[in-house]
Motif scaffolding. Sequence first.
Motif, short mmCIF file in Angstrom:
data_model
loop_
_atom_site.label_atom_id
_atom_site.label_comp_id
_atom_site.label_asym_id
_atom_site.label_seq_id
_atom_site.Cartn_x
_atom_site.Cartn_y
_atom_site.Cartn_z
N ASN A 1 -27.26 17.33 -5.21
CA ASN A 1 -26.97 16.31 -4.22
C ASN A 1 -26.95 14.94 -4.89
OD1 ASN A 1 -27.13 18.07 -1.80
ND2 ASN A 1 -29.29 18.23 -2.41
N ASN B 1 -24.76 9.99 5.51
CA ASN B 1 -24.59 11.32 4.92
C ASN B 1 -23.18 11.88 5.16
OD1 ASN B 1 -25.41 14.50 6.28
ND2 ASN B 1 -25.11 14.17 4.10
N HIS C 1 -20.77 15.43 3.22
CA HIS C 1 -20.92 16.50 2.22
C HIS C 1 -19.72 16.56 1.29
CE1 HIS C 1 -18.26 19.62 4.08
NE2 HIS C 1 -18.70 19.15 5.24
N THR D 1 -24.11 15.51 0.01
CA THR D 1 -24.72 16.82 -0.21
C THR D 1 -23.72 17.86 -0.69
OG1 THR D 1 -24.41 17.34 2.14
CG2 THR D 1 -26.55 16.45 1.48
N GLU E 1 -22.74 22.39 1.92
CA GLU E 1 -22.90 22.30 3.38
C GLU E 1 -22.19 23.46 4.06
OE1 GLU E 1 -21.83 21.13 7.52
OE2 GLU E 1 -20.52 21.67 5.85
N ALA F 1 -28.52 20.10 1.85
CA ALA F 1 -29.43 19.30 2.67
C ALA F 1 -30.81 19.94 2.77
CB ALA F 1 -28.84 19.11 4.06
N ASP G 1 -19.19 13.71 9.79
CA ASP G 1 -18.68 15.06 9.52
C ASP G 1 -18.35 15.77 10.82
OD1 ASP G 1 -17.99 17.46 8.27
OD2 ASP G 1 -20.06 18.16 8.18
N ASP H 1 -25.06 18.96 8.53
CA ASP H 1 -26.30 18.50 7.90
C ASP H 1 -27.21 17.77 8.88
OD1 ASP H 1 -25.73 19.53 5.40
OD2 ASP H 1 -24.95 17.65 4.58
#
Length: 237
Positions: A20, A38, A40, A99, A102, A109, A127, A174
């Motif tokens: 990550n 956040n 991914h 991350t 995912e 995560a 996301d 996540d």
Amino acid sequence: MVHEKLASYVERITTDRYGNLLAQKKCKTGCGPTILLNAHLDTVEELEEGREIVKNGPIWSSSKGILGADDRAGVAVLLEVAKWLETSRFNGTIKFAFTVEEECGLVGARELEEYFLWDVDAAIVVDRRGTGDIVTSCGMIQPFCDIRYGQFFEKVANDAGLLGWKCTAGGSSDTRIWASRGIQSVNLSVGYQFEHTDDEILDTDACYNTAQFIKAVLNQSKELSRTLRSLRLTDAV
């Protein structure tokens, strides 16, 4: 590539033992909330070699295979926010978590180093398919936040003239991991549709709108602090 672009906008950047990409930036005096942003890095399928991005106005697609906007659109939004922070009104600390894995069970995560989350007050995940969704739960299974945290986002969007943003239930992301660790969290739409298929598209206008929305939220850091403080007091009682 993300490491290279992000490094000049943050004070600390590292890759944890699982892969990550983690970063941090203190803004102004730092006397405000610590917010986790956040997205991914992985896609559910590999990109087709030699593919081209087909641009039909604001709607982008791939000449073959998946487009990969899930979640490269989210990554792009957060890089734009990182670039903007230096001139923002946000007072506090921003942490970034890009991350891995995912798509195969939120693995990155889950494996993220605990210390990185110790002082996080709230999270914004980028996301979610479509436009205008402020996802506050995973279906009826798991709430991501107190409804007042979601309502704060709705109010900011309305005050900023960003129409159509509403709280709703959504799917897995996540966000589930951050919420399970007691962090007030939402997942925002970023404009992609038909993810994981050859028909995937990205509405780049919607993607830009999401970036503007996050900027509007962070520019309201005092009101965000008050909202989070109120939630902590409620939990204490």
